[in-house]
Design a protein around this motif. Structure first.
Motif, PDB file in Angstrom:
ATOM      1  N   THR A   1      99.502 -13.400 -17.273  1.00 33.45           N
ATOM      2  CA  THR A   1      99.726 -12.082 -16.689  1.00 33.45           C
ATOM      3  C   THR A   1     101.086 -12.003 -15.990  1.00 33.45           C
ATOM      4  OG1 THR A   1      98.489 -12.825 -14.733  1.00 33.45           O
ATOM      5  CG2 THR A   1      97.288 -11.565 -16.397  1.00 33.45           C
ATOM      6  N   THR A   2     101.485 -13.093 -15.353  1.00 35.37           N
ATOM      7  CA  THR A   2     102.820 -13.105 -14.733  1.00 35.37           C
ATOM      8  C   THR A   2     103.910 -12.947 -15.788  1.00 35.37           C
ATOM      9  OG1 THR A   2     101.994 -14.554 -12.984  1.00 35.37           O
ATOM     10  CG2 THR A   2     104.364 -14.413 -13.253  1.00 35.37           C
ATOM     11  N   VAL A   3     103.788 -13.669 -16.878  1.00 36.86           N
ATOM     12  CA  VAL A   3     104.776 -13.574 -17.956  1.00 36.86           C
ATOM     13  C   VAL A   3     104.780 -12.180 -18.564  1.00 36.86           C
ATOM     14  CG1 VAL A   3     105.379 -14.452 -20.238  1.00 36.86           C
ATOM     15  CG2 VAL A   3     104.694 -16.034 -18.451  1.00 36.86           C
ATOM     16  N   LEU A   4     103.593 -11.621 -18.805  1.00 33.81           N
ATOM     17  CA  LEU A   4     103.521 -10.282 -19.378  1.00 33.81           C
ATOM     18  C   LEU A   4     104.152  -9.251 -18.450  1.00 33.81           C
ATOM     19  CD1 LEU A   4      99.928 -10.241 -20.929  1.00 33.81           C
ATOM     20  CD2 LEU A   4     102.103 -10.303 -22.140  1.00 33.81           C
ATOM     21  N   GLY A   5     103.897  -9.388 -17.147  1.00 30.40           N
ATOM     22  CA  GLY A   5     104.491  -8.455 -16.201  1.00 30.40           C
ATOM     23  C   GLY A   5     106.002  -8.515 -16.205  1.00 30.40           C
ATOM     24  N   LEU A   6     106.558  -9.720 -16.225  1.00 22.23           N
ATOM     25  CA  LEU A   6     108.017  -9.857 -16.232  1.00 22.23           C
ATOM     26  C   LEU A   6     108.618  -9.390 -17.555  1.00 22.23           C
ATOM     27  CD1 LEU A   6     108.338 -13.330 -14.474  1.00 22.23           C
ATOM     28  CD2 LEU A   6     108.725 -11.078 -13.477  1.00 22.23           C
ATOM     29  N   ILE A   7     107.964  -9.765 -18.666  1.00 19.73           N
ATOM     30  CA  ILE A   7     108.485  -9.353 -19.971  1.00 19.73           C
ATOM     31  C   ILE A   7     108.452  -7.830 -20.120  1.00 19.73           C
ATOM     32  CG2 ILE A   7     108.009  -9.446 -22.447  1.00 19.73           C
ATOM     33  CD1 ILE A   7     107.142 -12.306 -22.105  1.00 19.73           C
ATOM     34  N   SER A   8     107.412  -7.193 -19.569  1.00 24.12           N
ATOM     35  CA  SER A   8     107.315  -5.737 -19.660  1.00 24.12           C
ATOM     36  C   SER A   8     108.315  -5.056 -18.744  1.00 24.12           C
ATOM     37  CB  SER A   8     105.893  -5.291 -19.307  1.00 24.12           C
ATOM     38  OG  SER A   8     104.946  -5.867 -20.175  1.00 24.12           O
ATOM     39  N   ALA A   9     108.552  -5.626 -17.567  1.00 29.03           N
ATOM     40  CA  ALA A   9     109.426  -4.968 -16.595  1.00 29.03           C
ATOM     41  C   ALA A   9     110.886  -4.997 -17.039  1.00 29.03           C
ATOM     42  CB  ALA A   9     109.281  -5.625 -15.229  1.00 29.03           C
ATOM     43  N   MET A  10     111.323  -6.084 -17.628  1.00 32.19           N
ATOM     44  CA  MET A  10     112.751  -6.204 -17.956  1.00 32.19           C
ATOM     45  C   MET A  10     113.226  -5.177 -18.985  1.00 32.19           C
ATOM     46  SD  MET A  10     113.493 -10.320 -17.778  1.00 32.19           S
ATOM     47  CE  MET A  10     112.051 -10.808 -18.716  1.00 32.19           C
ATOM     48  N   PRO A  11     112.565  -5.015 -20.143  1.00 25.74           N
ATOM     49  CA  PRO A  11     113.061  -3.986 -21.077  1.00 25.74           C
ATOM     50  C   PRO A  11     112.883  -2.571 -20.540  1.00 25.74           C
ATOM     51  CG  PRO A  11     111.043  -4.981 -21.893  1.00 25.74           C
ATOM     52  CD  PRO A  11     111.479  -5.803 -20.740  1.00 25.74           C
ATOM     53  N   LEU A  12     111.822  -2.339 -19.757  1.00 27.90           N
ATOM     54  CA  LEU A  12     111.647  -1.005 -19.193  1.00 27.90           C
ATOM     55  C   LEU A  12     112.761  -0.681 -18.196  1.00 27.90           C
ATOM     56  CD1 LEU A  12     107.786  -0.871 -18.616  1.00 27.90           C
ATOM     57  CD2 LEU A  12     109.101   0.315 -20.364  1.00 27.90           C
ATOM     58  N   LEU A  13     113.080  -1.671 -17.351  1.00 29.52           N
ATOM     59  CA  LEU A  13     114.163  -1.446 -16.387  1.00 29.52           C
ATOM     60  C   LEU A  13     115.501  -1.279 -17.092  1.00 29.52           C
ATOM     61  CD1 LEU A  13     114.873  -1.296 -13.391  1.00 29.52           C
ATOM     62  CD2 LEU A  13     115.183  -3.786 -13.410  1.00 29.52           C
ATOM     63  N   LEU A  14     115.748  -2.058 -18.128  1.00 29.39           N
ATOM     64  CA  LEU A  14     116.977  -1.921 -18.898  1.00 29.39           C
ATOM     65  C   LEU A  14     117.042  -0.562 -19.593  1.00 29.39           C
ATOM     66  CD1 LEU A  14     119.568  -3.227 -19.971  1.00 29.39           C
ATOM     67  CD2 LEU A  14     118.213  -4.177 -21.855  1.00 29.39           C
ATOM     68  N   SER A  15     115.917  -0.135 -20.150  1.00 22.56           N
ATOM     69  CA  SER A  15     115.882   1.174 -20.811  1.00 22.56           C
ATOM     70  C   SER A  15     116.152   2.294 -19.811  1.00 22.56           C
ATOM     71  CB  SER A  15     114.520   1.379 -21.478  1.00 22.56           C
ATOM     72  OG  SER A  15     114.270   0.377 -22.432  1.00 22.56           O
ATOM     73  N   HIS A  16     115.558   2.174 -18.614  1.00 23.61           N
ATOM     74  CA  HIS A  16     115.788   3.206 -17.599  1.00 23.61           C
ATOM     75  C   HIS A  16     117.262   3.290 -17.229  1.00 23.61           C
ATOM     76  CE1 HIS A  16     116.197   4.485 -13.351  1.00 23.61           C
ATOM     77  NE2 HIS A  16     115.343   5.431 -13.733  1.00 23.61           N
ATOM     78  N   ASN A  17     117.894   2.140 -17.041  1.00 25.67           N
ATOM     79  CA  ASN A  17     119.317   2.151 -16.673  1.00 25.67           C
ATOM     80  C   ASN A  17     120.177   2.744 -17.777  1.00 25.67           C
ATOM     81  OD1 ASN A  17     118.800   1.000 -14.188  1.00 25.67           O
ATOM     82  ND2 ASN A  17     119.088  -1.097 -14.913  1.00 25.67           N
ATOM     83  N   ILE A  18     119.877   2.391 -19.037  1.00 26.28           N
ATOM     84  CA  ILE A  18     120.669   2.925 -20.149  1.00 26.28           C
ATOM     85  C   ILE A  18     120.488   4.436 -20.267  1.00 26.28           C
ATOM     86  CG2 ILE A  18     120.935   2.895 -22.658  1.00 26.28           C
ATOM     87  CD1 ILE A  18     120.214  -0.062 -22.590  1.00 26.28           C
ATOM     88  N   LEU A  19     119.234   4.883 -20.203  1.00 29.05           N
ATOM     89  CA  LEU A  19     118.971   6.311 -20.327  1.00 29.05           C
ATOM     90  C   LEU A  19     119.546   7.090 -19.145  1.00 29.05           C
ATOM     91  CD1 LEU A  19     115.298   6.205 -21.640  1.00 29.05           C
ATOM     92  CD2 LEU A  19     117.386   6.559 -22.958  1.00 29.05           C
ATOM     93  N   HIS A  20     119.434   6.511 -17.944  1.00 31.48           N
ATOM     94  CA  HIS A  20     120.003   7.173 -16.781  1.00 31.48           C
ATOM     95  C   HIS A  20     121.525   7.277 -16.911  1.00 31.48           C
ATOM     96  CE1 HIS A  20     120.230   8.545 -12.633  1.00 31.48           C
ATOM     97  NE2 HIS A  20     121.158   7.629 -12.388  1.00 31.48           N
TER      98      HIS A  20
END
Length: 444
Positions: free
Chosen positions: A389-408
């Protein structure tokens, strides 16, 4: 009267005399009997004493004999110890460095036996293994025949390790039936059949649960002369580890309910990011096309700003500027729609991973409380959930955060274009008003 008394006294006196005589006779008889009894007892005591003396004499003789035997045995033992020490000295002098050689031979036989049992190099020659076991378990110097057997085992192993040769061995098929099967031996690396690699435990063969990529088979090796295959230099150790490595689905299943929730949120976030990214890309293309034809406003953010300017171009400059600012704010809201949700999911994913970690550790401690910590396999489920669950949380957060920054950043770039164009329109209108005012002043 006196006469009667005298007669009575006389009768009494005679009666007393008779009684006294009887008592004396009885006493004498009892005394004689007691004397006879004492004599009998004395005779018995004398006989027992004689018997005890004889027995004492026999025991003393036996003791003397035992002492003599002990002295004799002690002397023999001392002589034997002396002879043994002399023989050991002679043996040490005679063997010299053969003792060290014996240790080296035993160690070599043990190592070779382990290697041959795991690699099936001499599986068709059990007599070679028998010689190695004999040397390994021996407690005396190896004979010449045993040394030649060890040398022959090395020769057979070296020759077999350089050839690909067929071999018939007992094999457990998929139905659990033990039967003889023709296998192919790849030198010292392993055995293969029509399905792939086969494990050999020294008695029978069976297929591995998981086969590696480019697994060699009998048919493939017979058809291709220069085929590239995967080899296991550990004689089966790496192939066994393949079966113990979980797949992606198995690792994901270890995450439990929390892992599935994180995956669902990640999928939702990425769908939103892909949709918004596609919309921003289309919007940016439309704006670029609109910049080439500013006189023809289209249905895009810049076109709507131009339309707002044309609709209010008769107003004062301050009113036009506020109207354009209002239109830009509306467009910015449309451009940034969904980005806050992506940012929220990016922040929520690692928190859910932490929740899964805590839940897994609680489950692990409950298992330890019930069953102790002697068997790590009992605690593996909770620990796997905590880590996955820790790995899944980190793996999910990184592309989402990167996508948010790119889209923003894309939305900000479009907003900057709109602001720049609106400021240009306001500046152009101000310059036109200033020119008209200067012309009117000159005319006056």
């Amino acid at each position: 009267m006196r006469h009667l008394l005298l007669v009575g006294l006389m009768a009494l006196t005679s009666h007393l005399a008779v009684a006294q005589e009887n008592l004396l006779s009885t006493t004498e008889q009892a005394q004689q009997q007691e004397q006879q009894h004492n004599q009998n007892r004395e005779q018995g005591f004398e006989q027992d004493l004689a018997t005890l003396k004889k027995r004492q004499a026999a025991l003393l003789a036996q003791r003397d004999a035992l002492i003599a035997d002990t002295d004799q045995l002690s002397g023999a033992f001392a002589n034997n110890e002396k002879s043994l020490a002399e023989l050991e000295t002679e043996l040490h002098l005679a063997t010299g460095s053969l003792g060290e050689l014996f240790g080296v031979v035993r160690q070599a036989a043990k190592e070779l036996n382990l290697e041959l049992q795991s690699s099936a190099l001499v599986a068709d020659k059990p007599e070679v293994l028998a010689i190695l076991v004999t040397i390994e378990q021996a407690r005396a110097l190896p004979s010449m025949q045993e040394l030649e057997g060890l040398w022959q085992a090395y020769v057979n192993a070296i020759q077999a390790s350089g050839r690909i040769s067929p071999i018939d061995l007992p094999y457990f098929d998929g139905e659990g039936q033990l039967q003889q099967q023709s296998l192919l031996r790849l030198g010292g690396f392993g055995l293969v059949n029509q399905q792939g690699y086969v494990a050999w435990d020294g008695k029978q063969a069976k297929s591995y649960i998981v086969q590696p990529d480019m697994t060699p088979t009998i048919g493939g090796l017979q058809q291709a002369s220069n085929a590239i295959v995967s080899l296991d230099p550990s004689h089966g150790g790496l192939l066994q580890q393949l079966a113990e490595q979980p797949s992606f689905a198995q690792r994901f299943a270890h995450g439990g309910v929390v892992g599935k929730i994180i995956a669902g949120l990640f999928a939702i976030g990425m769908l939103i990011a892909l949709y918004r990214g596609l919309r921003l890309f289309i919007t940016r293309s439309q704006i670029n096309a609109q910049l080439k034809r500013p006189e023809q406003p289209q249905n895009n953010p810049l076109g709507r700003v131009l339309q707002a300017y044309k609709a209010d171009q008769d107003q004062a400059i301050e009113a036009i500027e506020l109207r354009l600012l209002e239109q830009i704010v509306d467009e910015q809201q449309q451009l940034e729609r969904g980005l806050s949700m992506i940012k929220l999911l990016a922040a929520l994913a690692p928190m859910l991973g932490l929740l899964g970690t805590v839940t897994g550790m609680i489950e692990t401690f409950q298992v330890i409380t019930q069953f102790g910590n002697a068997d790590p396999k009992v605690m593996a489920s909770g620990i796997s959930m905590a880590l996955v669950t820790t790995v899944l949380g980190l793996i999910s957060a990184m592309p989402l955060l990167l996508s948010h920054n790119i889209l923003h950043a894309q939305a900000e770039a479009i907003r900057n274009i709109l602001e720049k164009q609106s400021l240009g329109l306001v500046a152009q209108r101000a310059e036109a008003n200033h020119s008209l005012k200067a012309v009117s002043d000159n005319a006056a």
